[in-house]
Each structure stands twice: as structure tokens, then as C-alpha cells.
Design a protein around this motif. Structure first.
Motif, PDB file in Angstrom:
ATOM      1  N   LYS A 185      -4.638   4.531  -7.188  1.00 19.08           N
ATOM      2  CA  LYS A 185      -4.294   5.351  -6.027  1.00 19.08           C
ATOM      3  C   LYS A 185      -5.389   5.389  -4.960  1.00 19.08           C
ATOM      4  CE  LYS A 185      -2.205   9.770  -4.775  1.00 19.08           C
ATOM      5  NZ  LYS A 185      -1.600  11.029  -5.289  1.00 19.08           N
TER       6      LYS A 185
ATOM      7  N   ASN B 161       4.989   7.502  -7.220  1.00 14.66           N
ATOM      8  CA  ASN B 161       5.435   8.891  -7.328  1.00 14.66           C
ATOM      9  C   ASN B 161       6.895   8.988  -7.749  1.00 14.66           C
ATOM     10  OD1 ASN B 161       2.970   9.981  -6.683  1.00 14.66           O
ATOM     11  ND2 ASN B 161       3.449  10.325  -4.527  1.00 14.66           N
TER      12      ASN B 161
ATOM     13  N   SER C  24       0.844  -1.205   0.000  1.00 12.98           N
ATOM     14  CA  SER C  24       0.000   0.000   0.000  1.00 12.98           C
ATOM     15  C   SER C  24       0.879   1.254   0.000  1.00 12.98           C
ATOM     16  CB  SER C  24      -0.960  -0.006   1.190  1.00 12.98           C
ATOM     17  OG  SER C  24      -0.262  -0.073   2.435  1.00 12.98           O
TER      18      SER C  24
ATOM     19  N   GLY D 262       4.319   9.027  -0.633  1.00 15.36           N
ATOM     20  CA  GLY D 262       3.273   8.391  -1.427  1.00 15.36           C
ATOM     21  C   GLY D 262       1.929   9.051  -1.214  1.00 15.36           C
TER      22      GLY D 262
ATOM     23  N   LEU E 118      -5.281   2.129  -2.979  1.00 16.41           N
ATOM     24  CA  LEU E 118      -4.068   1.987  -2.180  1.00 16.41           C
ATOM     25  C   LEU E 118      -4.061   2.954  -1.003  1.00 16.41           C
ATOM     26  CD1 LEU E 118      -1.318   1.481  -4.918  1.00 16.41           C
ATOM     27  CD2 LEU E 118      -2.333  -0.234  -3.414  1.00 16.41           C
ATOM     28  N   LEU E 119      -4.560   4.161  -1.202  1.00 16.86           N
ATOM     29  CA  LEU E 119      -4.661   5.114  -0.091  1.00 16.86           C
ATOM     30  C   LEU E 119      -5.608   4.589   0.982  1.00 16.86           C
ATOM     31  CD1 LEU E 119      -4.782   8.579  -1.896  1.00 16.86           C
ATOM     32  CD2 LEU E 119      -3.053   7.833  -0.257  1.00 16.86           C
TER      33      LEU E 119
ATOM     34  N   LEU F 138       2.498   3.279  -3.293  1.00  8.40           N
ATOM     35  CA  LEU F 138       2.155   4.669  -3.583  1.00  8.40           C
ATOM     36  C   LEU F 138       3.411   5.530  -3.726  1.00  8.40           C
ATOM     37  CD1 LEU F 138      -0.831   4.985  -1.112  1.00  8.40           C
ATOM     38  CD2 LEU F 138      -0.982   5.342  -3.588  1.00  8.40           C
TER      39      LEU F 138
END
Length: 205
Positions: free
Chosen positions: A123, A115, A107, A169, A126-127, A111
Motif C-alpha cells: 500500500k 479494498n 496504482s 483505494g 502504491l499510494l 489500491l
């Protein structure tokens, strides 16, 4: 000893950090991931999976950051603090090693990599996963200084780096005071070495 790694790799930093905490001398060998050096035959002879870090200690070759932490703890920590012999405490350390290798790496670390290397990821999902993990970790750490027992272990080392750089991230840690306090505890350890900021995500400014 030689540590093969990449400067902005969080997995590499975990191994560097533990070597420093144990006051062990080692040579850092930069593996240029951007040029594909980790896919060349010379490196694949060390780790056929083509990943950093790799630790070479005499005739012993250990790949994978968590495996390196276990090896170093068992080989160079006569006190048994970093990887306790007690079955329950040992199991709890292993629990955090597994969570770091899967939920954290899957996760917040993904992220950050997106970047750093302009990769396309899901995204929002994963956030959500990262914040769920950090919310649970923050609740767990309330009233605790360390992840396992009352002393620092390799569980803390395994979880530190990709938690610390999660803002790169775009994962905001400001709402997790227990995590921030725990990060400070790790950073106060004798021998601590920082993970240099990559200046992306929430740290772009």
C-alpha cells in the motif's frame, strides 16, 4: 450490441460511459467475477485472457476497455472528435490511453481492488505512485478543460473512472483542484453515467 462486464469494474464502466455518451443502445451482460464466470469456456471463447469488459457488435468481438473505446470512436463517431485524425492529437490520445492502462491501473486501481476484494498489496508504494501520477496530472490540467486539445476525447473517458473512484483505494483527491474541476467537466457531458460508489476506502463512511 452486448457489453459483457462486472458492475464494480472500472474498466467496464469506461466502456459503459462511452456507449452512453455516443447514445448507443446495448445490452449489459453481467459476468460474475466472484464465481469465476470469466474463467469458464463460454466467456474465454470471447476473450481468451479471461478479462472484462468485452463488446460484441454483430460479428465483431472487442476485448479490453481501451480497445473498445478506440473501436467505438472509429465506428460510431463520424465527427472524429473522440479520436482525432490529426497525427499529433491522435498520438496524445494514445499517450493517455497508455498511461491509464499502466500507471493509473497499476496504482489507484490496484489500491481500490485491494479494498474491494481484501487483497494484500504494498500500500505505501502504491499510494506514492498514485499521488505522483495525480500530482503530475493536476499540474498538466491547470488552465485546461480536457486532456487533449480543447474538446473531450476518449482520453478523458479512459482516465475518468479510476481517477473518480481513487478515494475508494484511500487516495485523497482533495489536494488536486485541477483534477476535481476536470472530473466535473466529464460529469457535465450529455449522456454521462456515474460509477456507483462501492463504499470502501475513504468512502466507507
Amino acid at each position: 450490441m452486448k457489453l459483457y462486464g462486472y458492475p464494480t469494474s472500472g474498466h467496464t464502466h469506461k466502456a459503459q460511459l462511452f456507449l452512453s455518451l455516443l447514445k448507443l443502445d446495448f445490452e449489459f451482460v453481467n459476468v460474475d467475477l466472484l464465481s469465476g464466470e470469466h474463467k469458464q469456456a463460454s466467456f474465454l471463447a470471447l476473450n481468451p485472457f479471461g478479462q472484462v469488459p468485452v463488446l460484441v457488435d454483430g460479428e465483431d468481438v472487442i476485448a479490453d476497455s481501451n480497445a473498445i473505446l478506440v473501436y467505438l470512436a472509429r465506428t460510431y463517431d463520424p465527427t472524429g472528435q473522440w479520436l482525432p485524425e490529426d497525427p499529433m492529437k491522435h498520438a496524445r490520445v494514445e499517450q493517455f490511453l497508455s498511461t491509464a492502462a499502466h500507471r493509473l491501473a497499476g496504482s489507484a486501481a490496484l489500491l481500490r481492488a485491494a479494498n474491494l476484494f481484501s487483497r494484500t498489496v504494498n500500500k505505501p508504494a502504491l499510494l506514492e505512485s498514485a499521488h505522483l501520477l495525480f500530482s503530475q496530472l493536476n499540474d498538466y490540467l491547470q488552465g485546461k478543460d480536457w486532456l487533449v486539445d480543447e474538446r473531450v476525447t476518449i482520453a478523458d473517458v479512459a482516465f475518468y473512472t479510476y481517477t473518480k473512484v481513487a478515494p475508494e483505494g484511500d487516495v485523497d483527491l482533495s489536494g488536486y483542484p485541477s483534477i476535481l474541476s476536470w472530473l466535473n467537466n466529464v460529469e457535465a457531458l450529455d449522456g454521462f453515467v456515474d460509477m456507483p460508489s462501492s463504499g470502501v476506502g475513504l468512502r466507507a463512511s
